[in-house]
Design an enzyme around this catalytic site. Structure first.
Site, short mmCIF file in Angstrom:
data_model
loop_
_atom_site.label_atom_id
_atom_site.label_comp_id
_atom_site.label_asym_id
_atom_site.label_seq_id
_atom_site.Cartn_x
_atom_site.Cartn_y
_atom_site.Cartn_z
CB SER A 13 108.63 1.53 69.62
OG SER A 13 107.66 2.31 70.31
N GLY A 45 106.34 -2.10 74.47
CA GLY A 45 105.78 -2.38 75.80
C GLY A 45 105.47 -3.84 76.03
CG ASN A 77 108.84 7.06 79.22
OD1 ASN A 77 109.09 7.66 80.24
ND2 ASN A 77 108.26 7.67 78.19
CB THR A 78 109.11 0.99 76.52
OG1 THR A 78 107.85 1.62 76.73
CG2 THR A 78 108.96 -0.49 76.76
CD GLU A 154 102.39 4.32 66.47
OE1 GLU A 154 102.32 4.47 65.24
OE2 GLU A 154 103.37 4.70 67.14
CB CYS A 190 104.15 5.77 77.25
SG CYS A 190 104.11 5.32 75.50
CB THR A 191 107.24 9.47 74.04
OG1 THR A 191 107.45 8.21 73.38
CG2 THR A 191 108.41 9.77 74.95
N1 DGL Z 1 106.66 5.48 73.14
C1 DGL Z 1 107.14 4.39 73.92
C2 DGL Z 1 107.42 4.82 75.36
O1 DGL Z 1 107.67 5.97 75.64
C3 DGL Z 1 106.54 3.05 73.89
C4 DGL Z 1 105.44 2.54 73.09
C5 DGL Z 1 105.57 1.05 72.79
O2 DGL Z 1 106.30 0.75 71.84
O3 DGL Z 1 104.98 0.22 73.50
O4 DGL Z 1 107.42 4.01 76.26
#
Ligand code: DGL
Length: 274
Positions: A13, A45, A77-78, A154, A190-191
């Protein structure tokens, strides 16, 4: 079949997939990577599940037409805990997903208490609960859907300062004692979170082992690229090391700082509004 270099589409994302990009580049230096961030949809998320599945399918369809990858790595992950099965049903290309590393955490913990930091979406998912019931049924698991942690990452990746008090508030729910016992392992579910690792180590109330799934994802991707045949995908309009964003970056045509320092030096906008 052809001898061209393999091409990965790495998707998230936002900038979170960069934690996976570093591992992919280390493991697969000969592979081309195109990074796509659904910046118009960030943060994932906070989305309702039905709408997010629809969004991911729509964005992925456009991206696959543009990039024609040999493999897609969902560095999110999301998205993975929600849409991996649907993506595999819908599209032919192999997908590698990212899901919270609960299994290795349950093996590694000595206190029997593990913390899981994830987005609110990932924390709510049935997929995540099933991982816990399957692999960590013998542990106490403190699962926390952190509302702002991805956004703090971010800010950092865009060159801003990390608000340490806000960071501590986001992670402190996994730093509670349970019956006099503390978590000794924290899963970065979460990455975006590995990108804040130094700052999290600074503010954490006690030291823990932090588990980042990126090296395992890179190994899985390597095995898929080694096993798979490369179809001749025809002409591709996107060069390697390009970042595709689904909305214009705030400062116009510039590549957001975090991407540039990870070797992504070309920018393309695929305007995919919500
Ligand atoms: N980097 C995303 C993850 O691994 C999610 C961040 C988001 O867009 O809320 O879940």
């Amino acid at each position: 079949m052809s001898n061209r270099r393999s091409r990965i589409l790495l998707f998230d994302s936002g900038t979170g997939g960069l934690s996976v990009a570093h591992a992919l580049r280390a493991q697969l230096p000969e592979v081309d990577i195109v990074y796509a961030a659904d910046t118009a949809g960030f943060p994932y998320g906070k989305w309702a599940e039905v709408l997010l599945v629809r969004r991911i399918l729509r964005v992925m369809r456009d991206l696959l037409d543009l990039v024609k990858p040999d493999c897609v790595v969902i560095g999110c992950n999301t998205a993975s805990t929600l849409a991996l099965d649907v993506l595999r049903e819908e599209f032919q290309v192999p997908f590698v997903g990212t899901v919270p590393a609960i299994k290795p955490a349950a093996v590694q913990t000595k206190t029997g208490v593990i913390g899981v930091l994830a987005t609110p979406g990932t924390a709510r998912r049935e997929y995540t609960k099933t991982l816990i019931h399957t692999y960590a049924f013998h542990c106490k698991v403190m699962l926390h859907g952190a509302p702002r942690l991805a956004e703090i990452a971010e800010v950092k990746l865009a060159g801003g300062d990390v608000d340490k008090a806000a960071l501590l508030a986001e992670i402190s729910p996994v730093f509670r004692e349970k019956g006099g016992v503390r978590a000794d392992v924290v899963v970065l579910g979460c990455t975006h979170y590995p990108l804040l690792l130094d700052e999290m180590k600074d503010v954490a109330p006690w030291p823990v082992a932090w588990i980042d799934p990126a090296p395992a994802i890179a190994r899985r991707t390597a095995s898929i690229l080694t096993d798979g045949d490369k179809a001749d995908a025809g002409p591709v309009s996107v060069e390697r090391d390009t970042v595709i964003l689904t909305s214009k970056p705030v400062d116009g045509g510039r590549i957001p700082a975090g991407f540039a320092s990870a070797g992504f030096d070309k920018l393309q906008i695929a305007d995919i509004p919500l």
